[in-house]
Design a protein around this motif. Structure first.
Motif, mmCIF file in Angstrom:
data_model
loop_
_atom_site.group_PDB
_atom_site.id
_atom_site.type_symbol
_atom_site.label_atom_id
_atom_site.label_comp_id
_atom_site.label_asym_id
_atom_site.label_seq_id
_atom_site.Cartn_x
_atom_site.Cartn_y
_atom_site.Cartn_z
ATOM 1 N N ASN A 83 13.076 -45.270 1.540
ATOM 2 C CA ASN A 83 14.041 -44.348 2.123
ATOM 3 C C ASN A 83 14.317 -44.010 3.294
ATOM 4 O OD1 ASN A 83 16.009 -45.201 -0.582
ATOM 5 N ND2 ASN A 83 14.240 -42.993 -1.722
ATOM 6 N N ASP A 84 15.433 -43.587 3.575
ATOM 7 C CA ASP A 84 14.823 -43.498 5.607
ATOM 8 C C ASP A 84 14.465 -41.971 5.427
ATOM 9 O OD1 ASP A 84 17.206 -42.340 4.450
ATOM 10 O OD2 ASP A 84 18.440 -43.727 6.325
ATOM 11 N N TYR A 85 15.103 -41.244 6.361
ATOM 12 C CA TYR A 85 14.489 -39.551 5.841
ATOM 13 C C TYR A 85 15.544 -38.614 5.470
ATOM 14 C CZ TYR A 85 17.909 -38.629 9.595
ATOM 15 O OH TYR A 85 18.877 -38.798 10.748
ATOM 16 N N ARG A 86 16.803 -38.779 4.909
ATOM 17 C CA ARG A 86 18.061 -38.095 4.647
ATOM 18 C C ARG A 86 17.446 -39.563 2.808
ATOM 19 N NH1 ARG A 86 22.309 -42.131 7.159
ATOM 20 N NH2 ARG A 86 20.623 -43.159 6.822
ATOM 21 N N GLY A 87 17.050 -39.992 2.335
ATOM 22 C CA GLY A 87 16.887 -40.299 1.114
ATOM 23 C C GLY A 87 17.458 -41.636 0.500
ATOM 24 N N VAL A 88 18.108 -42.434 1.706
ATOM 25 C CA VAL A 88 18.968 -42.986 1.360
ATOM 26 C C VAL A 88 17.862 -44.907 2.084
ATOM 27 C CG1 VAL A 88 20.827 -44.574 2.893
ATOM 28 C CG2 VAL A 88 21.147 -42.304 2.619
#
Length: 322
Positions: A83-88
């Motif tokens: 995931n990226d920093y947004r949790g996506v």
């Protein structure tokens, strides 16, 4: 900028990128080591002349890279998800291999997962699932120190956040990962004379400016010289895998020439090199294999000698090459 000058505005552009100068400027004033060198008409000077004036010597834009047969796989990334920093989820089942004696370049538009890929490999980010094998050892979701001890060195994208301790001296930044090892430490005591001599040699070999700055805090250096400190440390760590992320960001053409030479030297010594750069010219000139990343996956793999900007640009945008 052209629209503004057409409206009668004056623009002062400060850049070390030769293509920007040729495409945008009418006149160019060269400053070297804080001194005025000359002013030239951009229409009557080529990039080679500009580079020579900027650096004070002839600069070669061609990377000399002898043909050689790659060896066994050093880095093997299998079905990686993270995931990226947004949790996506941004890396979506990515597979990648880098062998001894080759440079694999990752080309892609920023935001397609290359940053997160490198952070998972180097232990700075936890992945969801997959494997990251370095010489057969799985370093997936292991601490950065574990990866370093098993053969991973890296030139990070953010030199100030992940590359240096800005309040530490240059000599201490050059031994961050191995300060507790011989010859820098004996019986838990730092060997200051040895550390100083190591820094002096590195400053000279890697043209870190100003000279004789071993005791100077790294945070007082220019961005380009901070980058040279990191490159000197990571190349001299002499690990099996070197990960270089935008290694020439903020450097002038002369320093870029040196950095490219050091990266190719690592490849020639049988090291595996993973190069991530947003500069297509850099990717194309250095890479033996170019893997294009789009939407978190490797969508195309091209021999470096066969690559061209049109095909790479199309693949980077999600299109299919013919």
């Amino acid at each position: 900028m052209h629209n503004l000058t057409a409206d009668g505005k004056s623009i002062l552009l400060i850049t070390h990128k030769l293509k920007e100068i040729k495409e945008s400027a009418d006149f160019c004033t060269i400053i070297r080591l804080g001194r005025y060198i000359c002013t030239v008409d951009v229409d009557t000077v080529d990039e080679n002349e500009l580079a020579s004036l900027m650096v004070g010597r002839k600069v070669s834009f061609k990377v000399e890279k002898p043909e050689q047969k790659p060896g066994e796989v050093v880095l093997d990334v299998k079905d990686l998800h993270c995931n990226d920093y947004r949790g996506v989820e941004i890396v979506k089942g990515l597979n990648l291999q880098v062998r001894r004696g080759e440079i694999v370049g990752i080309a892609g538009i920023d935001g397609n997962g290359q940053t997160e890929l490198v952070e998972v490999i180097t232990g700075l980010r936890k992945g969801i699932s997959g494997q990251v094998l370095v010489n057969g050892t799985d370093v997936f979701n292991k601490p950065p120190r574990f990866g370093f001890e098993h053969g991973v060195s890296s030139i990070p994208a953010d030199r100030q956040k992940h590359g240096l301790v800005l309040d530490f001296s240059i000599e201490d930044n050059l031994i961050l990962q191995n300060y507790d090892e011989i010859p820098f430490s004996r019986k838990k005591i730092l060997q200051r004379d040895t550390i100083f001599d190591h820094a002096s040699q590195s400053i000279g070999s890697y043209d870190i400016r100003p000279p004789q700055s071993e005791k100077r805090p790294a945070g007082t250096l220019s961005g380009g010289n901070q980058q040279k400190v990191i490159i000197a440390r990571e190349v001299q760590n002499d690990k099996d895998l070197l990960i270089a992320v935008n290694p020439t960001r903020g450097l002038d053409v002369g320093a870029i020439e040196y950095v490219h030479k050091y990266i190719v030297d690592q490849r020639n010594k049988g090291k595996a090199v993973l190069l991530v750069s947003f500069e297509l010219d850099e990717i194309m000139s250095l890479s033996d294999i170019i893997d294009v990343i789009f939407d978190g996956q490797i969508v195309s793999s091209i021999l470096g000698k066969d690559a061209n900007e049109n095909d790479l640009g199309l693949a980077m945008a999600g299109g299919k090459t013919t």
